[in-house]
Scaffold this active site. Structure first.
Site, short mmCIF file in Angstrom:
data_model
loop_
_atom_site.label_atom_id
_atom_site.label_comp_id
_atom_site.label_asym_id
_atom_site.label_seq_id
_atom_site.Cartn_x
_atom_site.Cartn_y
_atom_site.Cartn_z
NE ARG A 284 19.40 76.21 0.39
CZ ARG A 284 19.51 75.17 -0.45
NH1 ARG A 284 18.61 74.99 -1.38
NH2 ARG A 284 20.49 74.30 -0.34
CB THR A 285 23.50 80.97 3.39
OG1 THR A 285 22.55 80.04 3.90
CG2 THR A 285 23.79 82.03 4.42
CE LYS B 182 48.27 78.62 -1.11
NZ LYS B 182 48.53 80.01 -1.46
NE ARG C 267 26.71 78.05 5.79
CZ ARG C 267 25.60 77.59 5.17
NH1 ARG C 267 25.68 76.60 4.30
NH2 ARG C 267 24.42 78.14 5.42
CG HIS D 225 21.84 79.37 9.25
ND1 HIS D 225 22.10 80.63 8.77
CD2 HIS D 225 21.74 78.56 8.16
CE1 HIS D 225 22.16 80.59 7.45
NE2 HIS D 225 21.95 79.34 7.06
N1 CP Z 1 19.51 77.04 4.37
C1 CP Z 1 20.82 77.03 4.11
O1 CP Z 1 21.65 77.37 4.95
O2 CP Z 1 21.13 76.58 2.85
P1 CP Z 1 22.60 76.58 2.24
O3 CP Z 1 23.39 75.52 2.99
O4 CP Z 1 22.45 76.24 0.79
O5 CP Z 1 23.21 77.92 2.46
#
Ligand code: CP
Length: 310
Positions: free
Chosen positions: A62-63, A90, A112, A140
């Site tokens: 999603r993100t 590496k 991320r 998040h």
């Molecule tokens: N909600 C969320 O962070 O989903 P993803 O891990 O798919 O990005």
């Protein structure tokens, strides 16, 4: 309020850093951008010539995709780097990766990472804006903002609502951002989960902690289920998934304690039959896919506010 208010932040690292006015401005900006995704031609020139790098060291559906869609809908150039395709495999350090990215002059880096604080570290080594797309168990923030947007869209308000979050609070960066965000905007937040997943600092964040999930969801306007983040701990914290589902699964029985029209939320990915009953996840009050839809509008707003569109 927000129409007269200017966004002064260079980065989005934590909802702690934002004032209620900042959040209001982001939500109002997202409202104005949501319509673009309903057009036949889903593209505006607002961020033409800007460069966005998606730097994802952990899996994401999603993100990552919604940041990329958001950037493309605003005509920014987007580039994706994942853990397996970066030179981290590496042995390159994050700081060296950051310096090399900086040498190519991106305007914004979305990161991320499994380690909490990595986005903050990145800001010390690049001139680009940085958005935290999930760092370890910390936060998040864009998920927290899209959750606020989704609740306000469905309920018309946030202040005064009761929001219950059920599950693995300790390892959930979404729970941390949601507690901060909903409290900041005037909601009441209750949390419940196995004792091993309810850290002692939650009350200090303003959440009411309940060992019994029925107590947490009593009278709730919003019930959010969370996945058990098994990738973030090694020793077993629950006896079994079946036992977890029996005591903490969000199902019709548990929801009898909530308001009859309580919104059902989940940041995804969902594990059907564990933290949420499929009948609830797909039921009439579920806004789980609305959260995903709204993620694009909220991320368009963040890109616009950080990169200063035309
Ligand atoms: N909600 C969320 O962070 O989903 P993803 O891990 O798919 O990005």
């Amino acid at each position: 309020m927000a129409a007269e208010f200017h966004f002064k932040h260079k980065h989005i690292l934590s909802l702690e850093d934002l004032t209620p006015d900042d959040v209001e401005l982001i939500l109002q900006t997202a409202e104005s951008f949501k319509e673009i995704s309903t057009r036949a031609i889903k593209k505006v020139p607002t961020l033409r010539g800007r460069t966005v790098v998606n730097l994802f060291f952990e899996p994401s559906t999603r993100t990552r995709l919604s940041f990329e869609i958001a950037a493309k809908r605003m005509s920014a150039d987007t580039f994706n780097i994942s853990a397996s395709t970066s030179s981290a495999v590496k042995g390159e350090s994050l700081v060296d990766t950051a310096r090399n990215l900086e040498a190519m002059s991106p305007d914004l880096i979305i990161i991320r990472h499994a380690s909490s604080g990595t986005p903050n570290l990145l800001t010390a080594h690049v001139n680009a804006s940085v958005i935290n797309a999930g760092d370890g168990t910390h936060e998040h923030p864009s998920q927290g903002l899209l959750d606020l947007f989704t609740v306000r869209e469905a309920k018309g308000v946030i202040a005064g609502l009761k929001v219950a979050i059920i599950g693995d609070i300790a390892h959930s960066r979404v729970a941390h951002s949601d507690i901060i965000g909903f409290k900041k905007m005037g909601a009441e937040v209750t949390v419940s989960g196995p004792a091993t997943m309810l850290p002692s600092y939650l009350e200090g964040m303003g959440a009411t902690v309940c060992s019994d999930p029925r107590e947490a969801v009593a009278g709730a306007d919003v019930v959010m289920a969370l996945r058990i983040q098994q990738e973030r701990f090694h020793d077993p914290l629950i006896p079994s998934l079946r036992e977890y589902a029996t005591y903490f699964g969000v199902n019709r029985q548990l929801l009898k304690a909530a308001k009859p029209d309580a919104l059902i939320m989940h940041p995804g990915p969902i594990n059907r039959g564990v933290e949420i009953d499929p009948a609830v996840a797909d039921g009439p009050y579920s806004v789980i896919l609305d959260q995903v839809t709204n993620g694009v509008a909220v991320r368009m707003a963040l890109l616009y506010l950080l990169m200063g569109g035309d």
